[in-house]
Design a protein around this motif. Structure first.
Motif, PDB file in Angstrom:
ATOM      1  N   VAL A  49     -19.599  25.685  -2.955  1.00  0.00           N
ATOM      2  CA  VAL A  49     -20.877  26.379  -3.147  1.00  0.00           C
ATOM      3  C   VAL A  49     -21.487  26.827  -1.824  1.00  0.00           C
ATOM      4  CG1 VAL A  49     -23.249  26.120  -3.978  1.00  0.00           C
ATOM      5  CG2 VAL A  49     -21.363  25.185  -5.313  1.00  0.00           C
ATOM      6  N   ILE A  50     -21.504  25.937  -0.847  1.00  0.00           N
ATOM      7  CA  ILE A  50     -22.163  26.257   0.429  1.00  0.00           C
ATOM      8  C   ILE A  50     -21.398  27.318   1.209  1.00  0.00           C
ATOM      9  CG2 ILE A  50     -22.836  25.330   2.677  1.00  0.00           C
ATOM     10  CD1 ILE A  50     -23.510  22.709   1.239  1.00  0.00           C
ATOM     11  N   THR A  51     -20.083  27.211   1.261  1.00  0.00           N
ATOM     12  CA  THR A  51     -19.296  28.182   2.043  1.00  0.00           C
ATOM     13  C   THR A  51     -19.139  29.515   1.327  1.00  0.00           C
ATOM     14  OG1 THR A  51     -17.193  27.356   1.141  1.00  0.00           O
ATOM     15  CG2 THR A  51     -18.006  26.353   3.180  1.00  0.00           C
ATOM     16  N   THR A 101     -19.252  12.178   4.509  1.00  0.00           N
ATOM     17  CA  THR A 101     -20.267  11.801   3.525  1.00  0.00           C
ATOM     18  C   THR A 101     -20.882  12.986   2.788  1.00  0.00           C
ATOM     19  OG1 THR A 101     -21.973  11.818   5.262  1.00  0.00           O
ATOM     20  CG2 THR A 101     -20.868   9.721   4.794  1.00  0.00           C
ATOM     21  N   VAL A 102     -20.648  14.195   3.270  1.00  0.00           N
ATOM     22  CA  VAL A 102     -21.223  15.370   2.610  1.00  0.00           C
ATOM     23  C   VAL A 102     -20.715  15.503   1.180  1.00  0.00           C
ATOM     24  CG1 VAL A 102     -19.406  16.978   3.369  1.00  0.00           C
ATOM     25  CG2 VAL A 102     -21.714  17.843   2.883  1.00  0.00           C
ATOM     26  N   PHE A 103     -19.563  14.915   0.894  1.00  0.00           N
ATOM     27  CA  PHE A 103     -18.983  15.013  -0.446  1.00  0.00           C
ATOM     28  C   PHE A 103     -19.445  13.882  -1.367  1.00  0.00           C
ATOM     29  CE2 PHE A 103     -16.058  17.316   2.292  1.00  0.00           C
ATOM     30  CZ  PHE A 103     -15.914  18.509   1.588  1.00  0.00           C
ATOM     31  N   THR A 104     -20.017  12.859  -0.801  1.00  0.00           N
ATOM     32  CA  THR A 104     -20.466  11.730  -1.623  1.00  0.00           C
ATOM     33  C   THR A 104     -21.986  11.618  -1.706  1.00  0.00           C
ATOM     34  OG1 THR A 104     -20.304  10.258   0.310  1.00  0.00           O
ATOM     35  CG2 THR A 104     -18.393  10.376  -1.156  1.00  0.00           C
ATOM     36  N   LYS A 105     -22.681  12.175  -0.723  1.00  0.00           N
ATOM     37  CA  LYS A 105     -24.136  12.049  -0.692  1.00  0.00           C
ATOM     38  C   LYS A 105     -24.884  13.316  -1.081  1.00  0.00           C
ATOM     39  CE  LYS A 105     -24.292   8.288   2.695  1.00  0.00           C
ATOM     40  NZ  LYS A 105     -24.878   7.824   3.980  1.00  0.00           N
ATOM     41  N   ILE A 150     -23.185  20.396   7.774  1.00  0.00           N
ATOM     42  CA  ILE A 150     -22.489  21.645   8.097  1.00  0.00           C
ATOM     43  C   ILE A 150     -21.293  21.378   9.000  1.00  0.00           C
ATOM     44  CG2 ILE A 150     -22.691  23.917   9.168  1.00  0.00           C
ATOM     45  CD1 ILE A 150     -24.156  23.607   6.512  1.00  0.00           C
ATOM     46  N   ASP A 151     -21.463  20.502   9.964  1.00  0.00           N
ATOM     47  CA  ASP A 151     -20.347  20.159  10.866  1.00  0.00           C
ATOM     48  C   ASP A 151     -19.191  19.546  10.080  1.00  0.00           C
ATOM     49  OD1 ASP A 151     -21.708  21.051  13.076  1.00  0.00           O
ATOM     50  OD2 ASP A 151     -22.556  19.086  13.552  1.00  0.00           O
ATOM     51  N   GLN A 152     -19.517  18.731   9.071  1.00  0.00           N
ATOM     52  CA  GLN A 152     -18.477  18.123   8.239  1.00  0.00           C
ATOM     53  C   GLN A 152     -17.722  19.181   7.443  1.00  0.00           C
ATOM     54  OE1 GLN A 152     -19.539  14.559   5.960  1.00  0.00           O
ATOM     55  NE2 GLN A 152     -21.375  14.323   7.215  1.00  0.00           N
ATOM     56  N   LEU A 153     -18.446  20.153   6.906  1.00  0.00           N
ATOM     57  CA  LEU A 153     -17.811  21.218   6.128  1.00  0.00           C
ATOM     58  C   LEU A 153     -16.925  22.087   7.011  1.00  0.00           C
ATOM     59  CD1 LEU A 153     -20.792  22.274   3.828  1.00  0.00           C
ATOM     60  CD2 LEU A 153     -18.807  20.888   3.224  1.00  0.00           C
TER      61      LEU A 153
END
Length: 205
Positions: free
Chosen positions: A153-155, A74-78, A99-102
């Motif tokens: 962006v985050i990584t 969901t990190v990519f949709t939310k 973060i765990d999802q990434l």
């Protein structure tokens, strides 16, 4: 898709050539030769990169997209993504385990993101003509990269993937401008067909 990419790339090369004819007439013969050679190289590299994007990068993006859906990341949709003059901001507020999802998708994403960075570098460094590439794959590039921005962006932490971010910002704003101009023209046409006659009271006509 490949046929369309090739068609539009060649079409834009022809159009771009016509736009510089007047300028070319003002240059000396030696200057003309240098400009022509540089333009030819830039257009050739652009066409090559469009082909690489269609044949190599797009299939990899499709695989990443399937992984995101299958794993329910969901990190990519939310996540909330905003393009600003100074860069791109991504907020994962409210996304549980962002973060765990990434981290989970990192092994799948790294390869395609690295390839996107190399692709983008050709245009941000002005080695290739970004206008020609934009005309054929600008929309799909923005859509595909837009999905991966939380990871990019985050990584990157502002140190990596800068060429992706730079090209995405330029192309996404250009697409938005084109949309607004199209909407404005449609609104102007609609206004032309509307009347605003005032109904005068009886006896005042």
């Amino acid at each position: 898709v490949l046929a369309l990419c090739a068609f539009f790339a060649l079409k834009q090369i022809s159009l771009a050539k016509n736009t510089v004819d007047i300028t070319m007439q003002q240059l000396s013969q030696s200057e003309k030769s240098l400009v022509t050679a540089s333009m030819r190289d830039a257009y050739k590299i652009s066409a090559e990169q469009v082909h690489i994007y269609a044949t190599d990068i797009v299939p990899r993006l499709d695989e990443v997209d399937k992984y995101i859906k299958n794993e329910g990341l969901t990190v990519f949709t939310k996540s909330v993504v905003s393009v600003e003059p100074k860069g791109i901001r991504v907020s994962t507020k409210g996304v549980e385990g962002a973060i765990d999802q990434l981290i989970k998708i990192a092994p799948v994403c790294v390869d395609v993101v690295n390839r996107l960075e190399t692709f983008s570098l050709y245009f941000t460094s002005k080695v290739a003509s970004e206008e020609i590439a934009f005309s054929s794959i600008g929309s799909t590039y923005v859509k595909s990269v837009g999905k991966l921005l939380p990871f990019i962006v985050i990584t990157s932490a502002g140190e990596n993937f800068n060429n992706i971010i730079k090209l995405y910002s330029k192309w996404s704003m250009r697409l938005e401008k084109q949309k607004l101009e199209k909407d404005r023209r449609a609104l102007e046409e609609k206004l032309k067909g509307m009347t605003s006659d005032v109904i005068a009271p009886i006896g005042t006509e």
